[in-house]
Scaffold this active site. Structure first.
Site, short mmCIF file in Angstrom:
data_model
loop_
_atom_site.label_atom_id
_atom_site.label_comp_id
_atom_site.label_asym_id
_atom_site.label_seq_id
_atom_site.Cartn_x
_atom_site.Cartn_y
_atom_site.Cartn_z
N GLU A 46 81.57 -22.69 66.49
CA GLU A 46 81.56 -22.71 67.94
C GLU A 46 80.52 -23.71 68.47
O GLU A 46 80.74 -24.37 69.49
CB GLU A 46 81.27 -21.31 68.48
CG GLU A 46 82.40 -20.31 68.28
CD GLU A 46 82.49 -19.78 66.85
OE1 GLU A 46 83.51 -19.16 66.50
OE2 GLU A 46 81.55 -20.01 66.06
N GLY A 92 74.33 -29.88 59.54
CA GLY A 92 74.41 -30.86 60.61
C GLY A 92 74.92 -32.22 60.18
O GLY A 92 74.86 -33.16 60.97
N ASN A 138 88.04 -26.25 61.87
CA ASN A 138 88.39 -27.26 62.89
C ASN A 138 88.88 -28.56 62.27
O ASN A 138 88.10 -29.35 61.75
CB ASN A 138 87.17 -27.52 63.77
CG ASN A 138 87.52 -28.35 64.99
OD1 ASN A 138 88.66 -28.80 65.16
ND2 ASN A 138 86.55 -28.53 65.86
N GLU A 145 87.63 -32.37 63.58
CA GLU A 145 86.40 -33.07 63.21
C GLU A 145 86.68 -34.33 62.39
O GLU A 145 86.22 -35.41 62.76
CB GLU A 145 85.45 -32.12 62.48
CG GLU A 145 84.87 -31.05 63.39
CD GLU A 145 83.95 -30.10 62.66
OE1 GLU A 145 82.74 -30.09 62.95
OE2 GLU A 145 84.43 -29.35 61.78
N ARG A 192 80.90 -24.06 53.54
CA ARG A 192 80.70 -23.67 54.94
C ARG A 192 79.33 -23.04 55.17
O ARG A 192 78.68 -23.30 56.18
CB ARG A 192 81.80 -22.68 55.33
CG ARG A 192 81.70 -22.15 56.76
CD ARG A 192 82.15 -23.17 57.76
NE ARG A 192 82.29 -22.61 59.10
CZ ARG A 192 82.71 -23.31 60.13
NH1 ARG A 192 83.05 -24.57 59.99
NH2 ARG A 192 82.82 -22.74 61.32
#
Length: 444
Positions: free
Chosen positions: A70, A325, A350, A353, A284
């Protein structure tokens, strides 16, 4: 003036009381799980609305994002809020340590001017007292909940203090709707405290309304499409990683437990056709970095780790992206991207990306959580679903063997994203209306 009590309102208050009682009863289990999510800079008592420390100056906008996905999806919104409301600071809350790390990466990337206006804290657990303490301490000029973050006691605390609340990029899957429908009085009470719900699709809007959203609901599209496409700074990623080497590289990002073994099997099959192929593997969750590194070594792969700034020598077959990041940078370093959480039944992650970087994108069959953004990519041929590790290896090989095809798919993805942009400007327009009612709109 508050509306007179109604039978519906009484049911909603009863539902919230029962919900709070259940939270208290389950608190030993909740604390046992949440207490593991520790970040040295954030005391655990933040989970109860204490220990917030020095907050950025008021007036203050509060944005809540559940976790890392998110936060990534909200990046364009975060940057737009900082630019549009220069008199305001922005406090971002998350539930997870990985989300905290992603926010910190955003803070670190800010200029000296904007960095002091952006901060992170953990969201308190939704106990009534913790919710009241948090809202009283933060004193937000506006509260934004990203996607499906509907915490009844926090929303009630905002309403009691007159804080305008918006749900942005509102998303409610059919599965979540089925669950929430069983506790409709509780959800209706939570939604009654939302001043504006910006749904990403007509279907999502209808589901929220069926749960009892009584106020303004707008369909504004998905904020996930409002990402910068083909960032030229990232085009140097492969060169900085491999130097002058022209090895074929594919990236498996946001992989989940049980998925890495399948991906390594696909990599083994791929290297039969491309012996020098390099896999950039990005789990992840950071708590699994060491576990995945051990798996790579156990299966006989020479592995280098991003966190150790290890060189990618010619005999390195797997490069482990074990930092936070940097997923976009690592996607940009590859020729082909695979998005994880999809070869196992977790609903995917997602796919926009890597598409935004002009990379051809692959995923597994499980994509329920991102089908709204995946469908346009599938229709344009920018995204391909594979059912098995063998099919994944074949799809990667086909793209590595045909750079023109890979480039065409990458460009198709960029065009899809550009065609679907605009949700950000519509969201900001709606937020202007919420802030302006208290005389705190944007600076023109």
């Amino acid at each position: 003036m508050p509306a007179p009590p109604t039978e519906s309102g009484a049911r909603q208050r009863l539902a919230r009381g029962l919900y709070s009682a259940a939270l208290y009863a389950l608190s030993p289990l909740i604390f046992r799980r949440i207490w593991r999510e520790q970040v040295p800079t954030h005391p655990r008592r933040q989970r109860l609305g204490f220990g917030l420390g020095v907050l950025p100056p008021t007036p203050r906008i509060w944005l809540h994002c559940a976790s890392v996905g998110e936060v990534r999806a909200a990046k364009a919104l975060i940057e737009a809020l900082l630019a549009r409301y220069p008199r305001h600071s922005l406090l971002i809350t998350t539930m997870t340590a990985t989300g905290a790390g992603q926010v910190q990466a955003l803070i670190d990337a800010q200029t000296e001017t904007t960095r002091p206006r952006l901060a992170h804290r953990f969201l308190p657990l939704d106990f009534p007292g913790a919710a009241r303490r948090f809202v009283a301490r933060v004193k937000p000029a506006m509260a934004l909940m990203f996607e499906t973050e509907l915490w009844p006691n926090l929303l009630h605390a905002c309403a009691r203090r007159g804080v305008p609340v918006a749900v942005v990029n509102g998303r409610l899957s059919e599965r979540a709707f089925s669950r929430y429908r069983r506790i409709r009085p509780l959800m209706a009470g939570a939604l009654a405290n939302v001043d504006w719900l910006a749904a990403k699709s007509v279907a999502d809007a209808h589901r929220f309304q069926a749960l009892g959203a009584p106020r303004r609901v707008s369909v504004i599209g998905s904020l996930k499409f409002d990402v910068a496409v083909s960032d030229s700074r990232l085009e140097e990623s492969k060169r900085s990683l491999l130097g002058k080497s022209d090895r074929p590289v594919w990236v498996a990002g946001s992989t989940r437990d049980g998925e890495e073994a399948l991906i390594l099997g696909a990599h083994r099959a791929l290297r039969q056709r491309f012996p020098q192929a390099l896999l950039i593997l990005v789990p992840r969750h950071p708590q699994r970095f060491d576990e995945v590194a051990a798996l790579c070594e156990q299966e006989g792969w020479r592995t280098a780790r991003r966190s150790e700034n290890a060189a990618v020598a010619d005999d390195v077959a797997v490069y482990l992206g074990d930092t936070l990041g940097e997923l976009a940078t690592l996607y940009a370093a590859g020729d082909v991207a695979f998005v994880g959480g999809s070869l196992v039944k977790l609903g995917g992650h997602n796919v926009l990306e890597p598409a935004a970087l002009g990379r051809p994108v692959l995923c597994g069959p499980s994509l329920e959580n991102f089908i709204d953004v995946a469908e346009p990519l599938l229709q344009a041929g920018a995204l391909e679903q594979v059912e098995t590790p063998a099919a994944l290896a074949s799809a990667v090989a086909a793209l590595l063997n045909d750079p023109a095809l890979a480039n065409a798919r990458g460009q198709a993805g960029i065009e899809v994203i550009r065609d679907h942009q605009g949700a950000l400007s519509r969201t900001l327009k709606g937020l202007d209306a919420l802030l302006s009612r208290d005389g705190e709109g944007p600076v023109s």
